[in-house]
Design an enzyme around this catalytic site. Structure first.
Site, PDB file in Angstrom:
ATOM      1  N   ARG A  33      38.136 -10.421  79.066  1.00 46.70           N
ATOM      2  CA  ARG A  33      37.712 -10.237  80.446  1.00 46.70           C
ATOM      3  C   ARG A  33      36.306 -10.786  80.693  1.00 46.70           C
ATOM      4  NH1 ARG A  33      40.740  -5.804  82.705  1.00 46.70           N
ATOM      5  NH2 ARG A  33      38.959  -4.953  83.816  1.00 46.70           N
ATOM      6  N   ASN A 142      32.639   0.419  85.636  1.00 47.77           N
ATOM      7  CA  ASN A 142      33.036  -0.925  86.056  1.00 47.77           C
ATOM      8  C   ASN A 142      32.905  -0.972  87.566  1.00 47.77           C
ATOM      9  OD1 ASN A 142      34.121  -3.450  86.407  1.00 47.77           O
ATOM     10  ND2 ASN A 142      36.228  -2.862  85.926  1.00 47.77           N
ATOM     11  N   THR A 380      42.240 -20.394  90.957  1.00 46.14           N
ATOM     12  CA  THR A 380      43.558 -20.855  90.517  1.00 46.14           C
ATOM     13  C   THR A 380      44.672 -20.320  91.411  1.00 46.14           C
ATOM     14  OG1 THR A 380      42.953 -21.246  88.213  1.00 46.14           O
ATOM     15  CG2 THR A 380      45.230 -20.626  88.639  1.00 46.14           C
ATOM     16  N   GLU A 558      43.496 -28.029  90.495  1.00 46.67           N
ATOM     17  CA  GLU A 558      43.656 -27.111  89.380  1.00 46.67           C
ATOM     18  C   GLU A 558      43.328 -27.781  88.046  1.00 46.67           C
ATOM     19  OE1 GLU A 558      44.537 -23.658  87.120  1.00 46.67           O
ATOM     20  OE2 GLU A 558      43.857 -24.047  89.161  1.00 46.67           O
ATOM     21  N   LYS A 562      40.347 -26.536  85.523  1.00 50.21           N
ATOM     22  CA  LYS A 562      40.506 -26.167  84.112  1.00 50.21           C
ATOM     23  C   LYS A 562      39.474 -26.868  83.230  1.00 50.21           C
ATOM     24  CE  LYS A 562      43.405 -23.098  84.324  1.00 50.21           C
ATOM     25  NZ  LYS A 562      42.634 -22.735  85.502  1.00 50.21           N
ATOM     26  N   GLU A 565      35.955 -25.247  83.970  1.00 47.23           N
ATOM     27  CA  GLU A 565      35.656 -23.871  83.576  1.00 47.23           C
ATOM     28  C   GLU A 565      35.679 -23.639  82.073  1.00 47.23           C
ATOM     29  OE1 GLU A 565      38.337 -21.236  85.512  1.00 47.23           O
ATOM     30  OE2 GLU A 565      40.150 -22.133  84.682  1.00 47.23           O
TER      31      GLU A 565
END
Length: 687
Positions: A33, A142, A380, A558, A562, A565
Site C-alpha cells: 500500500r 489511517n 488507471t 495508461e 505505467k 509511475e
C-alpha cells in the site's frame, strides 16, 4: 496510504514472540500500500518497568509506578522498511530483557505502516501515537484529522505536551483528556472504554480509521471509522455442539469461547488467518472485551450510541493470491495472471449469448432512460473507463461524459437527477472518487460502482454496481484490475444495449469474442522477452511518447502512466489527432515514440501519423496487428510489436499488455522497486 493491523487472542495461549510475528506479518501484507515507517504496541510484563530505548518510542518510561494496575504498553517505532522495525524490536527486547517466550492467554497488540502526510518520516512521527507518559492510550490511524490544529491548541492549554508533527497525536491525548475528566468527576470506574472513544469521535473532523489500546482497559481493543476502510476478522469460530461457523455478530456479543480476532485496513492481511470477516461501517464502534464483540452506532445527534447487529461475510480469497509464487515481483505475477483474472471476471456473467449482471438488473431501465452517463475515476481507473466509452456510446446511444474525480469536485460540475454516474475504483477507497460519489448522491444521480473490493466504501455507498472479481492486486501499479475493469464496462454496455435490435449482431460478436479473450491475452504474454529487449534499448532515454486514438487513446495514456509511475521515467500518452498541435515539435532521432496502430476504424489515420513521424526521423516503435508489419513500416526502419487482432472494443485489453511488460522490465533494469514505486500508494484515501 497507511496500513492498520491488530491482533487479539482470547483464551488461546500465545507466546510473545508468536504475537510479535503475527503483527509483523500483518504489516508485511500491507507493504504494497506504500509506507515510509512502521510501528507496533504490545504489553510489557506486569512485574517489571519498561525501559526507554533510543528510537523505540516507549516515551512513557518514568520513575515510579504507572497510574494503572495492568502491564504498561511497549511502543516500538521505526523509519524505513518493516524489517528495520523487526530488527529494532528484537534488539530493544534484548536490552530490556523482555521475555519473548512468555505465554499470554489474552493479549491485544496493534501495528501500523505510515505514509507521511503530517511530519517527515521518523520514529517520533510514526504510529502508534501515545497520550504521553506511561502510554495510557495508544492509537493507530489511517486518514487525516482536519481539525487537529484546533484540538492541539486546546490540549496544550490543558497542559499536554506534543512530541510529533502528526495530526494523529491529538487522538490519544484527547482520549486521556476525556478519561481524566470523567475519572475526576465520577471516580475510577466512571467511564467505559467505548464511552471514551465515542466522545473522542464527537470531537474529530475528517476521515479516519482508528484502533485504540489502553492499559486502563487491559486486553481490550476498540476500532472505529469514518471514510477509511477497516475490517474485523474472526478466526474460525465454531459451535461446540454443531461444529458450524457463526455468521452473526450477535453470537459474538455473548460468546466468551476461545478465539482470535483481527483488525485490518485490508482483507489481504487477514486471509491467512480466517475467511470470516465484517466490513465495519462509517461511525461504527467495534469493542472487543472478554472475548466478546459489541458494535455501537455513533450518532452526533444522540448522547449514547445504539447497539447494532451485523452479519459476518465469508472472504472469497485464497492465501496463494497474496504470495508471489515463482515470480520475482507482484507486478510481474499480476501481469501474467491476466488470462485467469479475465476468466474469473466473466465467469457466470456470459450465458447463452447474453450478459447477466445481477448487481445492475433492477436498475437497467433507469440507466437506459438517463440523460447521460458519467464515468468518474482517477488515474488507471479513469483510463479504463475512457477505453470503454466509445463502445458504451455505440450500444446505448446515450451521451457518455468523462470526469476526473478531483476536477469534478474542483469545478463543482453539474450533475442532475436524470444522470447515471458510474464510479470506477480498484480499491473502492480512493478519496477523490468517494468525495465525488457523495457529491453525486447529494445531487440525486443514480450511482453505479465498479470496484475490485467487496465491502469497500464505494461498493456499500453506491445504489448498485459490479464487482470486478480480478482477485487481490498487491502491486501498486494496477495491471490485471485495469484489463478486468475494461471487460466489466464492456459487459455493462452489452447489458444496457440489450434492448436494441439494431445492435444485436454487434452484441453477439462481442460476446463471442469475450469468450476467447483470455486465450488472446495468453498469446500476447509470449512477447515478454521481446519487451525486455526493448526495455534494454530504452534504459538510457529520458522520455517516451505514446500515441493512440479512438479506442486506444486510453491505451496510450495508461501505457505512459505505467512507465511513469514504476520506471520513474518521463512518459506521455497523447491523442494522435493532436500530434500537429504541438507534440510534433518534440520529434527527433533520439526521442522514442510508440504508435499504437492496430486494425480498427482509425488504422488509416495512424498510418498517416507514422508517415509524418518517419519523415521527421522519429525513433519509432509501432504496435500493429499480426501480419500488418508491411502496412505500418514498409521501409523496415521502425521497431514493430505485433499483437493479435480482436474486436475493436476489446483491443485495448490486448494492446496494454506489452506496455505493462515494457514498464515492468524498464523498472527492474533501472534498479527501482517495481512493487513499491517512489511516493505512490495502492489506494489514496487521504487528500
Amino acid at each position: 496510504m497507511c496500513g492498520i493491523f491488530a491482533y487479539l487472542n482470547y483464551k488461546v495461549g500465545r507466546e510473545r514472540r508468536y504475537i510479535l510475528e503475527v503483527l509483523f506479518n500483518g504489516l508485511r501484507r500491507l507493504e504494497y500500500r506504500g509506507y515510509d515507517s512502521s510501528g507496533i504496541a504490545i504489553d510489557s510484563d506486569l512485574d517489571s518497568d519498561p525501559v526507554l530505548v533510543e528510537g523505540g518510542g516507549n516515551g512513557g518510561a518514568q520513575a515510579g509506578r504507572p497510574p494503572y494496575d495492568s502491564a504498561p504498553p511497549l511502543v516500538f517505532r521505526q523509519e524505513g522498511k518493516i524489517e528495520s522495525l523487526v530488527g529494532s524490536v528484537y534488539s530493544e527486547a534484548d536490552v530490556m530483557d523482555l521475555n519473548l517466550e512468555k505465554p499470554f492467554s489474552v493479549h491485544a497488540g496493534i501495528a501500523h505502516t505510515r505514509w507521511a502526510t503530517h511530519g517527515v518520516p521518523s520514529p517520533r512521527n510514526s504510529h502508534p501515537q501515545s497520550s504521553g507518559p506511561w502510554n495510557e492510550f495508544v492509537v493507530v490511524h489511517n486518514g487525516i484529522i482536519t481539525n487537529y490544529e484546533v484540538l492541539k491548541e486546546t490540549l496544550i492549554r490543558h497542559g499536554f505536551t506534543f512530541e510529533s508533527d502528526t495530526d494523529t497525536e491529538v487522538i490519544p491525548k484527547l482520549a486521556k483528556f476525556v478519561f481524566d475528566k470523567a475519572r475526576d468527576e465520577g471516580g475510577e470506574q466512571a467511564v467505559t472504554f467505548s464511552q471514551v472513544v465515542t466522545e473522542v469521535m464527537r470531537q474529530l473532523e475528517g476521515a479516519y480509521a482508528l484502533i485504540f489500546k489502553s492499559p486502563h482497559y487491559p486486553n481490550e481493543l476498540i476500532a472505529c471509522k469514518r471514510g477509511s476502510t477497516l475490517i474485523l476478522g474472526v478466526k474460525e469460530l465454531t459451535d461446540a455442539n454443531t461444529g458450524t461457523l457463526f455468521h452473526d455478530v450477535k453470537a459474538l456479543t455473548t460468546n466468551g469461547k476461545p478465539k482470535e480476532l483481527f483488525f485490518s485496513s485490508d482483507l489481504c492481511a487477514i486471509v491467512e488467518h480466517t475467511k470470516n470477516y465484517l466490513a465495519i461501517e462509517d461511525n461504527e464502534v467495534v469493542h472487543i472485551k472478554d472475548g466478546c464483540v459489541s458494535i455501537l452506532k455513533f450518532d452526533y445527534g444522540k448522547e449514547k450510541p445504539a447497539s447494532v447487529q451485523r452479519a459476518l461475510s465469508v472472504l472469497e480469497m485464497e492465501v496463494e493470491q497474496i504470495k508471489k509464487g515463482n515470480y520475482d515481483h507482484f507486478m510481474q505475477k499480476e501481469i501474467h495472471e491476466q488470462p485467469h483474472s479475465l476468466t474469473t471476471t466473466m465467469r457466470g456473467r456470459l450465458r447463452d449469448n447474453d450478459v447477466v449482471l445481477g448487481g445492475l438488473k433492477v436498475h437497467l431501465k433507469t440507466i437506459r432512460h438517463s440523460r447521460r452517463i458519467i464515468f468518474i475515476g482517477c488515474g488507471t481507473s479513469y483510463n479504463a473507463a475512457l477505453a470503454a466509452r466509445p463502445f458504451l456510446e455505440e450500444l446505448s446511444g446515450i451521451p457518455v461524459a468523462m470526469e476526473l474525480a478531483s476536477d469534478l469536485l474542483d469545478r463543482q460540475g453539474p450533475i442532475y437527477r436524470e444522470d447515471t454516474a458510474v464510479f470506477v475504483s480498484q480499491s473502492g477507497e480512493t478519496a477523490d472518487t468517494l468525495l465525488a460519489l457523495e457529491y453525486a448522491l447529494e445531487n440525486g444521480a443514480l450511482c453505479v460502482g465498479i470496484t475490485n473490493t467487496v465491502g469497500s466504501t464505494l461498493a456499500r455507498k453506491t445504489h448498485c454496481g459490479v464487482h470486478i472479481n480480478a482477485g487481490c492486486e498487491i502491486g501498486v501499479a494496477s495491471t490485471k484490475a485495469y484489463t478486468s475493469q475494461i471487460v466489466v464496462m464492456v459487459m455493462v454496455a452489452l447489458a444496457i444495449g440489450a434492448d436494441k435490435i439494431s445492435t444485436q449482431s454487434k452484441r453477439d460478436a462481442i460476446i463471442n469474442a469475450l469468450h476467447d479473450l483470455p486465450n488472446q491475452v495468453s498469446e500476447v504474454l509470449k512477447l515478454d522477452s521481446e519487451m525486455k529487449d526493448l526495455a534494454e534499448s530504452l534504459i538510457e532515454t529520458q522520455s517516451l511518447l505514446v500515441f493512440g486514438r479512438g479506442y486506444n487513446y486510453a491505451t496510450a495514456l495508461e501505457g505512459a502512466l505505467k512507465v511513469k509511475e514504476v520506471a520513474l521515467m518521463h512518459s506521455e500518452g497523447m491523442l494522435a489527432g493532436e500530434m500537429k498541435h504541438g507534440p510534433l515539435a518534440l520529434v527527433d532521432e533520439t526521442l522514442p515514440i510508440i504508435v499504437i496502430a492496430t486494425r480498427d476504424a482509425c488504422f488509416s489515420k495512424q498510418q498517416s501519423v507514422i508517415q509524418q513521424l518517419h519523415a521527421r526521423k522519429g525513433r519509432l516503435i509501432v504496435m500493429c496487428s499480426n501480419g500488418d508489419v508491411s502496412s505500418v513500416c514498409p521501409s523496415g526502419s521502425c521497431r514493430v510489436i505485433e499483437v493479435p487482432q480482436v474486436a475493436d472494443c476489446l483491443q485495448p485489453v490486448i494492446n496494454i499488455v506489452p506496455l505493462q511488460l515494457l514498464a515492468y522490465h524498464l523498472t527492474v533494469l533501472r534498479g527501482y522497486d517495481v512493487d513499491q514505486p517512489r511516493n505512490l500508494a495502492k489506494s489514496v484515501t487521504t487528500q
